[in-house]
Design a protein around this motif. Structure first.
Motif, mmCIF file in Angstrom:
data_model
loop_
_atom_site.group_PDB
_atom_site.id
_atom_site.type_symbol
_atom_site.label_atom_id
_atom_site.label_comp_id
_atom_site.label_asym_id
_atom_site.label_seq_id
_atom_site.Cartn_x
_atom_site.Cartn_y
_atom_site.Cartn_z
ATOM 1 N N ALA A 41 0.830 -1.212 0.000
ATOM 2 C CA ALA A 41 0.000 0.000 0.000
ATOM 3 C C ALA A 41 0.859 1.255 0.000
ATOM 4 O O ALA A 41 0.437 2.311 -0.496
ATOM 5 N N ILE A 42 2.074 1.155 0.545
ATOM 6 C CA ILE A 42 2.953 2.333 0.589
ATOM 7 C C ILE A 42 3.402 2.740 -0.806
ATOM 8 O O ILE A 42 3.678 3.914 -1.060
ATOM 9 N N THR A 43 3.455 1.770 -1.733
ATOM 10 C CA THR A 43 3.786 2.145 -3.112
ATOM 11 C C THR A 43 2.734 3.116 -3.669
ATOM 12 O O THR A 43 3.061 4.039 -4.403
ATOM 13 N N ALA A 44 1.458 2.879 -3.283
ATOM 14 C CA ALA A 44 0.392 3.788 -3.733
ATOM 15 C C ALA A 44 0.505 5.150 -3.068
ATOM 16 O O ALA A 44 0.147 6.176 -3.662
ATOM 17 N N VAL A 45 1.017 5.178 -1.832
ATOM 18 C CA VAL A 45 1.200 6.454 -1.125
ATOM 19 C C VAL A 45 2.111 7.376 -1.932
ATOM 20 O O VAL A 45 1.848 8.581 -2.065
ATOM 21 N N GLY A 46 3.192 6.812 -2.489
ATOM 22 C CA GLY A 46 4.103 7.619 -3.299
ATOM 23 C C GLY A 46 3.392 8.239 -4.489
ATOM 24 O O GLY A 46 3.523 9.442 -4.760
ATOM 25 N N GLY A 47 2.610 7.430 -5.202
ATOM 26 C CA GLY A 47 1.898 7.930 -6.377
ATOM 27 C C GLY A 47 0.871 9.004 -6.023
ATOM 28 O O GLY A 47 0.785 10.038 -6.691
ATOM 29 N N TYR A 48 0.114 8.770 -4.962
ATOM 30 C CA TYR A 48 -0.939 9.728 -4.607
ATOM 31 C C TYR A 48 -0.393 11.005 -3.975
ATOM 32 O O TYR A 48 -1.026 12.062 -4.066
ATOM 33 N N THR A 49 0.782 10.943 -3.329
ATOM 34 C CA THR A 49 1.393 12.172 -2.808
ATOM 35 C C THR A 49 1.793 13.094 -3.953
ATOM 36 O O THR A 49 1.558 14.312 -3.904
ATOM 37 N N VAL A 50 2.393 12.504 -5.003
ATOM 38 C CA VAL A 50 2.739 13.309 -6.181
ATOM 39 C C VAL A 50 1.472 13.843 -6.843
ATOM 40 O O VAL A 50 1.420 14.997 -7.283
ATOM 41 N N PHE A 51 0.446 13.002 -6.914
ATOM 42 C CA PHE A 51 -0.822 13.439 -7.516
ATOM 43 C C PHE A 51 -1.387 14.653 -6.764
ATOM 44 O O PHE A 51 -1.802 15.637 -7.380
ATOM 45 N N TRP A 52 -1.370 14.582 -5.433
ATOM 46 C CA TRP A 52 -1.939 15.677 -4.612
ATOM 47 C C TRP A 52 -1.111 16.959 -4.747
ATOM 48 O O TRP A 52 -1.661 18.056 -4.887
ATOM 49 N N LEU A 53 0.215 16.811 -4.718
ATOM 50 C CA LEU A 53 1.072 17.994 -4.768
ATOM 51 C C LEU A 53 1.188 18.560 -6.182
ATOM 52 O O LEU A 53 0.968 19.749 -6.413
ATOM 53 N N TYR A 54 1.542 17.686 -7.131
ATOM 54 C CA TYR A 54 1.883 18.127 -8.487
ATOM 55 C C TYR A 54 0.651 18.393 -9.342
ATOM 56 O O TYR A 54 0.530 19.449 -9.984
ATOM 57 N N LYS A 55 -0.309 17.449 -9.343
ATOM 58 C CA LYS A 55 -1.469 17.588 -10.225
ATOM 59 C C LYS A 55 -2.540 18.499 -9.639
ATOM 60 O O LYS A 55 -3.178 19.265 -10.356
ATOM 61 N N LEU A 56 -2.789 18.392 -8.327
ATOM 62 C CA LEU A 56 -3.882 19.163 -7.735
ATOM 63 C C LEU A 56 -3.453 20.542 -7.257
ATOM 64 O O LEU A 56 -4.248 21.479 -7.249
ATOM 65 N N HIS A 57 -2.191 20.690 -6.817
ATOM 66 C CA HIS A 57 -1.763 21.966 -6.250
ATOM 67 C C HIS A 57 -0.615 22.619 -7.001
ATOM 68 O O HIS A 57 -0.119 23.671 -6.582
ATOM 69 N N VAL A 59 2.546 22.006 -7.370
ATOM 70 C CA VAL A 59 3.876 22.086 -6.763
ATOM 71 C C VAL A 59 4.920 21.589 -7.766
ATOM 72 O O VAL A 59 4.639 20.697 -8.576
ATOM 73 N N ASN A 60 6.100 22.194 -7.702
ATOM 74 C CA ASN A 60 7.208 21.792 -8.571
ATOM 75 C C ASN A 60 7.386 20.270 -8.573
ATOM 76 O O ASN A 60 7.364 19.639 -7.514
ATOM 77 N N LEU A 61 7.588 19.670 -9.764
ATOM 78 C CA LEU A 61 7.630 18.204 -9.872
ATOM 79 C C LEU A 61 8.767 17.554 -9.075
ATOM 80 O O LEU A 61 8.510 16.608 -8.306
ATOM 81 N N PRO A 62 10.028 18.010 -9.220
ATOM 82 C CA PRO A 62 11.096 17.384 -8.424
ATOM 83 C C PRO A 62 10.829 17.454 -6.917
ATOM 84 O O PRO A 62 11.076 16.490 -6.189
ATOM 85 N N LEU A 63 10.294 18.607 -6.465
ATOM 86 C CA LEU A 63 9.982 18.749 -5.039
ATOM 87 C C LEU A 63 8.855 17.780 -4.647
ATOM 88 O O LEU A 63 8.904 17.153 -3.572
ATOM 89 N N SER A 64 7.863 17.635 -5.516
ATOM 90 C CA SER A 64 6.749 16.713 -5.243
ATOM 91 C C SER A 64 7.254 15.281 -5.108
ATOM 92 O O SER A 64 6.831 14.536 -4.212
ATOM 93 N N ILE A 65 8.169 14.902 -6.003
ATOM 94 C CA ILE A 65 8.715 13.535 -5.961
ATOM 95 C C ILE A 65 9.510 13.322 -4.683
ATOM 96 O O ILE A 65 9.381 12.285 -4.011
ATOM 97 N N LEU A 66 10.326 14.325 -4.319
ATOM 98 C CA LEU A 66 11.131 14.208 -3.092
ATOM 99 C C LEU A 66 10.233 14.073 -1.863
ATOM 100 O O LEU A 66 10.469 13.221 -0.992
ATOM 101 N N VAL A 67 9.198 14.914 -1.796
ATOM 102 C CA VAL A 67 8.268 14.858 -0.661
ATOM 103 C C VAL A 67 7.560 13.501 -0.628
ATOM 104 O O VAL A 67 7.368 12.907 0.442
ATOM 105 N N ALA A 68 7.186 12.991 -1.811
ATOM 106 C CA ALA A 68 6.487 11.689 -1.876
ATOM 107 C C ALA A 68 7.354 10.566 -1.319
ATOM 108 O O ALA A 68 6.877 9.704 -0.581
#
Length: 286
Positions: A41-57, A59-68
């Motif tokens: 399930a944690i693999t999905a957490v990575g994908g959805y964190t980027v989705f929330w930061l990058y697609k919805l808000h 946020v810069n993509l590299p930063l979104s990936i790092l945060v994820a």
């Protein structure tokens, strides 16, 4: 575009994805000696964190990936601190830990579905460039997945073999009690292992999200393929998991060459059964 070069490329890309999932899964298993199903399930957490930061808000993509990656790692640590460590302290059996990890998996998957709905989402903003390789085709994101997997393998291999912390992780995996006696802070080591493994899992999930999209149940399929790769390669052997991942990728893709792609998962499980019956130690015995 030739069919054979494309099958080889597809096998390599699938192997790269499976290898990252297997790396994290095997690292946890080799250190704690139990199958952490919550890792899926944690693999999905990575994908959805980027989705929330990058697609919805936005946020810069590299930063979104790092945060994820960091968020996935912290959730892995949280699962260990709140659930697994308490059970280990009570000397719970591996079966109890397995059931507990299934609970973690179900809870995380449900939380993701409640927050983001069960609808399929995409992370990529547009069409990906396509490159011709050996007569086959590979997309830009697939090339990034392959390069990322190679970098993660090399970094993890160097870290485990040449750093003091890496040697401590291997010592805990060999015998936690002896490691504790010689002064190694085993709880600290295991927390770190969960952080790194969950971070790798989150990274693999977000890369899959850019390639094919995300959904709350995506972690189950990645987990199953990671587990099969780990068992085929040699459970508990970090490099065995990588070898098993690429072997699984080739068997799957060449297996569906003349039949429907719907048989892909059946072929993977048939391979698992063959290894469990005839070579349970896997390709590389730890």
């Amino acid at each position: 575009m030739g069919i054979l070069p494309q099958l080889i490329l597809n096998s390599i890309i699938a192997g790269a994805i499976y290898s990252m999932v297997a790396l994290g899964f095997n690292l946890i298993y080799s250190t704690t000696r139990f199958f952490d199903l919550g890792y899926g399930a944690i693999t999905a957490v990575g994908g959805y964190t980027v989705f929330w930061l990058y697609k919805l808000h936005g946020v810069n993509l590299p930063l979104s990936i790092l945060v994820a990656i960091v968020v996935a790692g912290l959730i892995g640590v949280l699962a260990d601190v709140l659930v697994y460590r308490r059970l280990r302290a009570r000397r719970a059996s591996t079966m109890v830990l397995l059931v507990a990890s299934l609970g973690v998996f179900t809870m995380l998957q449900a939380v993701i579905a409640i927050i983001f709905s069960s609808q399929f989402q995409t992370l990529s903003s547009g069409g990906s460039k396509v490159y011709g390789v050996w007569g086959g085709a590979i997309t830009e994101i697939q090339l990034i997945i392959l390069c990322t997997a190679i970098v993660v393998m090399l970094l993890l291999g160097v870290f485990l073999k040449y750093t003091r912390f890496g040697r401590a992780i291997r010592a805990v995996g060999d015998d936690e009690e002896v490691a504790r006696v010689v002064g190694i802070n085993t709880n600290k080591i295991i927390r770190f292992v969960f952080f790194v493994s969950a971070g790798i899992g989150g990274l693999s999930g977000l890369l899959v999200g850019f390639d094919t999209g995300i959904e709350p149940t995506m972690g189950l399929n990645l987990l199953l393929k990671g587990v099969i790769a780990a068992i085929v390669g040699g459970i508990g052997s970090v490099w065995g998991g990588v070898l098993g991942a690429f072997f699984l990728g080739f068997v799957e893709n060449f297996g569906i060459w003349q039949i429907s792609g719907e048989w892909k998962d059946a072929i993977a499980f048939a391979l698992l059964i063959v290894f469990l019956l005839f070579r349970p130690q896997g390709l590389i015995k730890k």
